[in-house]
Design an enzyme around this catalytic site. Sequence first.
Site, mmCIF file in Angstrom:
data_model
loop_
_atom_site.group_PDB
_atom_site.id
_atom_site.type_symbol
_atom_site.label_atom_id
_atom_site.label_comp_id
_atom_site.label_asym_id
_atom_site.label_seq_id
_atom_site.Cartn_x
_atom_site.Cartn_y
_atom_site.Cartn_z
ATOM 1 N N SER A 192 0.656 -0.610 -0.219
ATOM 2 C CA SER A 192 0.026 -0.346 0.476
ATOM 3 C C SER A 192 1.634 1.643 0.391
ATOM 4 O O SER A 192 0.737 1.599 -0.779
ATOM 5 C CB SER A 192 -0.625 -0.580 1.176
ATOM 6 O OG SER A 192 -0.341 -0.113 2.091
ATOM 7 N N GLY A 193 1.854 1.267 0.912
ATOM 8 C CA GLY A 193 2.819 2.244 0.912
ATOM 9 C C GLY A 193 4.416 2.605 0.994
ATOM 10 O O GLY A 193 5.160 3.424 1.047
ATOM 11 N N GLY A 194 4.320 1.083 1.080
ATOM 12 C CA GLY A 194 5.988 0.296 0.950
ATOM 13 C C GLY A 194 7.117 0.554 1.914
ATOM 14 O O GLY A 194 8.288 0.788 1.752
ATOM 15 N N HIS A 195 6.435 1.657 3.765
ATOM 16 C CA HIS A 195 7.207 1.267 4.172
ATOM 17 C C HIS A 195 7.136 0.824 5.120
ATOM 18 O O HIS A 195 8.005 0.158 6.123
ATOM 19 C CB HIS A 195 6.285 2.373 4.996
ATOM 20 C CG HIS A 195 6.844 4.044 4.836
ATOM 21 N ND1 HIS A 195 7.882 4.789 5.131
ATOM 22 C CD2 HIS A 195 5.331 4.700 3.821
ATOM 23 C CE1 HIS A 195 7.165 5.946 4.306
ATOM 24 N NE2 HIS A 195 6.255 6.306 3.958
ATOM 25 N N SER B 42 6.957 -6.203 2.001
ATOM 26 C CA SER B 42 5.715 -6.238 1.225
ATOM 27 C C SER B 42 5.617 -6.603 -0.547
ATOM 28 O O SER B 42 5.220 -6.071 -1.486
ATOM 29 C CB SER B 42 4.618 -4.909 1.680
ATOM 30 O OG SER B 42 5.404 -3.937 0.829
ATOM 31 N N GLY C 52 -3.407 1.145 4.493
ATOM 32 C CA GLY C 52 -4.123 -0.251 4.854
ATOM 33 C C GLY C 52 -2.438 -0.640 5.769
ATOM 34 O O GLY C 52 -3.337 -1.834 6.422
ATOM 35 N N TYR D 276 0.268 3.991 15.353
ATOM 36 C CA TYR D 276 0.125 4.473 16.790
ATOM 37 C C TYR D 276 0.592 6.229 15.768
ATOM 38 O O TYR D 276 1.594 5.764 15.151
ATOM 39 C CB TYR D 276 0.966 3.951 17.851
ATOM 40 C CG TYR D 276 2.317 4.713 17.348
ATOM 41 C CD1 TYR D 276 2.825 5.445 17.842
ATOM 42 C CD2 TYR D 276 3.231 3.308 16.514
ATOM 43 C CE1 TYR D 276 4.005 5.166 18.029
ATOM 44 C CE2 TYR D 276 4.309 4.038 16.638
ATOM 45 C CZ TYR D 276 5.063 4.654 17.137
ATOM 46 O OH TYR D 276 6.426 4.811 16.883
ATOM 47 N N LEU E 12 4.810 -4.700 15.659
ATOM 48 C CA LEU E 12 4.239 -5.363 14.664
ATOM 49 C C LEU E 12 4.491 -4.449 13.134
ATOM 50 O O LEU E 12 5.247 -5.292 11.772
ATOM 51 C CB LEU E 12 3.296 -5.980 14.091
ATOM 52 C CG LEU E 12 2.519 -6.660 12.751
ATOM 53 C CD1 LEU E 12 4.008 -8.498 12.449
ATOM 54 C CD2 LEU E 12 1.337 -6.914 12.790
ATOM 55 N N TYR F 183 6.701 -2.441 12.270
ATOM 56 C CA TYR F 183 8.032 -2.630 12.703
ATOM 57 C C TYR F 183 8.612 -3.583 12.334
ATOM 58 O O TYR F 183 9.580 -4.125 13.102
ATOM 59 C CB TYR F 183 9.095 -1.704 14.089
ATOM 60 C CG TYR F 183 8.400 -0.252 14.191
ATOM 61 C CD1 TYR F 183 7.896 0.289 13.177
ATOM 62 C CD2 TYR F 183 9.237 0.254 16.089
ATOM 63 C CE1 TYR F 183 7.953 1.296 13.777
ATOM 64 C CE2 TYR F 183 8.546 0.843 16.340
ATOM 65 C CZ TYR F 183 8.069 2.488 15.129
ATOM 66 O OH TYR F 183 7.599 3.562 15.606
#
Length: 551
Positions: free
Chosen positions: A108-111, A117, A179, A187, A479, A481
């Site tokens: 979704s964001g690639g982070h 992912s 996502g 958080y 999770l 991280y």
Amino acid sequence: MSRSSFRLLLLLLGFLIVSSYAASDSVYDTFVQCLSNHSAPSHQASSIVYAQKNSSFTNVLLSYIRNERFNTSSTPKPLIIVTPSDESQVQAAIICSRDIGIQLKIRSGGHDYDGLSYVSDVPFFILDMFNLRSINVNITDETAWVQAGATLGELYYRIWEKSRVHGFPAGVCPTLGVGGHLSGGGYGNMLRKYRLSIDHIVDAQIINVNGSILNRKSMGEDLFWAIRGGGGASFGVILSYKVKLVRVPEIVTVFRVEKTLAQNATDLVYQWQHITDNIDNDLFMRLLLQPITVKSDNGSAKTQKSSKTVRVTFISLFLGDATRLISVMNKDFPELGLKKEDCKKMSWIESVLYWANFNNGTSVNVLLNRTLESVKFFKAKSDYVQKPISKDGLEGLWKKIIELGKPGMVFNSYGGRMSEIPASETPFPHRTGNIFKIQYSVNWHEEGTEADKKYVNLIRELYSYMTPLVSKSPRGSYLNYRDIDIGISHNGKDSYQEGKVYGVKYFMNNFDRLVKVKTAVDPLNFFSSICITFASSISIKSAFKNNSSVF
């Protein structure tokens, strides 16, 4: 090697390359045909699928890689990237990947910190959700439907368009994908007042392994529970979340105060630990710990000496005005000596920009930018602290940080309303009893395996040093991280035991319930997109009395 042998080797390599392309073309053709058969409109199928030979493949792949560690020449690349623009194409992508027998990674964001992912050690496709990013804010009932491919920045912006007194409790990085962020917990700097992002999810849409679109009612409460902190990509493809917005004041207050060891940082951090989880719920204080070099101030520039120390930066968001903030700080944390001139008042949306390190006066429109520059190479880890670290412990930590010279740490306040939620309410268990969370991070710009090994070993050494000072039995981890250092599964007969090693660190006593949900909704483990992987095994059948897959 003889000349004839060398020629034979070249011919063999050429044959392998041609065979690889041929196989890739065959998979592409099969997939596109299948996609056309299962999605509408079928004529668009080829326009959303990128094979490795496509001229746009590399650009699409790199657009959402946020960590260059996973963009080297040796990094495995997907056979195909699928970029759906409607729900039917997501359904078709799942069905076709499953039927062809190719692993599907969901981005979704690639982070994803460890690239899970968009990297795999087996042939895989990427389902890239960036086109599915619509946001529908309803201020009347204070909710928003947010598609998985949207970023937090886009969500904050769309809320701000509709209201100056509403917000959403989530991360401080605007380019985080909704996502992944929400499915792993989510958080931010309002968690002491409003808890986690997942605590405000009231509905969701997910596509299961059979290609069916389910909402909260049709998926059932067990699956709805699992995708709020248990990693949505283990259970299906999250299409969207419906979230409840929160009220924010018209004016909030921020401050940033820096202290070195010579400026009494040890005593300040020690005292901060004793008040941070019990201070006013409107106040969130983050501590940034960094090794720095300072020069002695003895007049002449030629005779100045450099020395290494640790700088501690206190960064805060207060949901109220400066007058009340000063009153709270004078009562509970007078040691910091906060003054009114240290404080800045602003709107909540301006505080979003402040925390994202944008310059003062930056337009709110920057939150719509999905391609902000990110750190080149990095590694991160996490911990939870349940007992204050002694002054001797802190002084030992400072020495270690200075010795290593590069890794930094972030201490994030917990407590407040976080302590009111039972650990079993959602898969995310790290609530009551935790004073603060630690994020370890190291970043670098040097390329190559030697640099990677050097810096990763530094952060591992710091993490190891902290062992006696953090949570135990098990040592908790967050999770979102993702950290493959704490364990991986190999999808074999021992995968339940392998998965439990790190699964209990992420989920504590919620681990086995997640296994049961996974067993029910994806028994053949098609969705193994994150580090929590599942596989059928005798041990699980014994534990749950049916064909099962492991978290």
